[in-house]
Write a protein that holds these residues in place. Structure first.
Motif, PDB file in Angstrom:
ATOM      1  N   GLN A 133      -0.401  -5.726   1.187  1.00 24.59           N
ATOM      2  CA  GLN A 133      -1.375  -5.991   0.269  1.00 24.59           C
ATOM      3  C   GLN A 133      -1.169  -6.818  -1.626  1.00 24.59           C
ATOM      4  O   GLN A 133      -1.984  -7.024  -1.371  1.00 24.59           O
ATOM      5  N   ILE A 156      -8.764  -1.005   2.274  1.00 25.43           N
ATOM      6  CA  ILE A 156      -8.859  -1.808   3.198  1.00 25.43           C
ATOM      7  C   ILE A 156     -10.387  -1.028   3.966  1.00 25.43           C
ATOM      8  O   ILE A 156      -9.381   0.536   4.316  1.00 25.43           O
ATOM      9  N   THR A 185       2.529 -10.814   4.612  1.00 23.12           N
ATOM     10  CA  THR A 185       1.254 -10.450   4.302  1.00 23.12           C
ATOM     11  C   THR A 185       0.126 -11.524   4.764  1.00 23.12           C
ATOM     12  O   THR A 185       0.400 -11.429   5.679  1.00 23.12           O
ATOM     13  N   ARG A 235      -9.221  -7.776   8.885  1.00 24.61           N
ATOM     14  CA  ARG A 235      -8.831  -6.865   7.740  1.00 24.61           C
ATOM     15  C   ARG A 235     -10.160  -6.460   6.142  1.00 24.61           C
ATOM     16  O   ARG A 235     -10.138  -7.739   5.653  1.00 24.61           O
ATOM     17  N   ALA A 244      -3.045   1.390  -4.733  1.00 27.34           N
ATOM     18  CA  ALA A 244      -3.450   0.566  -3.874  1.00 27.34           C
ATOM     19  C   ALA A 244      -3.499  -0.740  -4.933  1.00 27.34           C
ATOM     20  O   ALA A 244      -4.624  -0.035  -5.326  1.00 27.34           O
ATOM     21  N   VAL A 255     -11.350  -5.692   3.852  1.00 25.81           N
ATOM     22  CA  VAL A 255     -11.198  -5.275   2.236  1.00 25.81           C
ATOM     23  C   VAL A 255     -12.035  -5.226   1.376  1.00 25.81           C
ATOM     24  O   VAL A 255     -13.066  -5.921   1.333  1.00 25.81           O
ATOM     25  N   LEU A 303       0.925  -0.868   0.246  1.00 29.01           N
ATOM     26  CA  LEU A 303      -0.090  -0.212  -0.163  1.00 29.01           C
ATOM     27  C   LEU A 303       1.203   1.733   0.073  1.00 29.01           C
ATOM     28  O   LEU A 303       1.785   2.026   1.176  1.00 29.01           O
ATOM     29  N   LEU A 336      -9.874  -6.076  -5.127  1.00 33.07           N
ATOM     30  CA  LEU A 336      -8.855  -7.352  -5.268  1.00 33.07           C
ATOM     31  C   LEU A 336      -9.002  -7.836  -6.387  1.00 33.07           C
ATOM     32  O   LEU A 336      -8.234  -8.709  -6.867  1.00 33.07           O
TER      33      LEU A 336
END
Length: 219
Positions: free
Chosen positions: A118, A73, A142, A80, A69, A82, A25, A87
């Protein structure tokens, strides 16, 4: 998502292997560009490194500020929270880079997907779902954001996975790294886990270990 811009480094002409390495990120493809000479690859190794740049997106946990990014998030709790749709879009965009490498003559079995923070979450999603066999997944500092939703590819059921984490990471606690390993094992994978006395970063020992992974699975 539009096609990703990226930095490209070839260790020798006519590469026979590729590493697609995703930053974290707020960073860029330049973030891991300096590691290539530190990997200790053989002088005659012909490897193409692709360092994509993430798109600029508003990030909720940073007050909605736009920054590089792979996805938004929304909360920094243990799970997390997200934006999984974003994604997935990032995973699809990186998959197009994999497709491109294959079109350029690199066998899919000679392509490694690596990612930090990320980028690692995207690497998990892509590496486990890509329809052709890949050489491996490198997951750095991660977490496995799509462990409950990823569509597993039979071609990559035995993909080598190496997970790295700092024992003092304040951004992505080591507990999330260990959880990722447990989740991978529950799905039938056999990840290898390595920690280092560091925070949310990389260290030379880790880079050298990555070099050993690449020599073992690419060269």
């Amino acid at each position: 998502m539009q096609d990703l811009k990226y930095i490209e480094i070839e260790t020798n002409p006519n590469p026979t292997a590729s590493v697609i390495w995703l930053h974290g990120l707020g960073a860029s493809g330049h973030d891991f560009e300096p590691v290539v000479p530190e990997l200790g690859l053989p002088e005659d190794a012909a490897v193409r490194f692709i360092f994509p740049h993430a798109p600029n997106l508003p990030v909720t946990i940073n007050g909605g500020m736009r920054m590089p990014a792979w996805y938004d998030i929304k909360a920094m709790d243990i799970d997390r929270v997200v934006d999984k749709e974003q994604l997935m879009e990032s995973s699809d965009a990186v998959a197009r880079l994999v497709d491109q490498e294959i079109e350029r003559g690199v066998n899919s079995e000679n392509i490694v997907i690596a990612g930090f923070s990320q980028g690692g979450a995207v690497a998990y999603e892509l590496g486990l779902s890509y329809p052709k066999r890949l050489a491996g997944i490198l997951a750095l500092s991660t977490y496995f954001a799509t462990a409950k939703t990823v569509t597993l590819s039979e071609a990559n059921r035995e993909i080598p996975i190496k997970v790295y984490h700092g024992t003092s990471d304040p951004m992505v606690p080591e507990s999330l790294g260990r959880l990722s390993v447990d989740q991978l094992k529950e799905l039938g994978y056999a990840p290898s886990y390595q920690t280092y006395p560091m925070e949310h970063s990389v260290c030379l020992e880790e880079i050298q270990d990555i070099g050993q992974f690449l020599r073992r699975h690419l060269l």
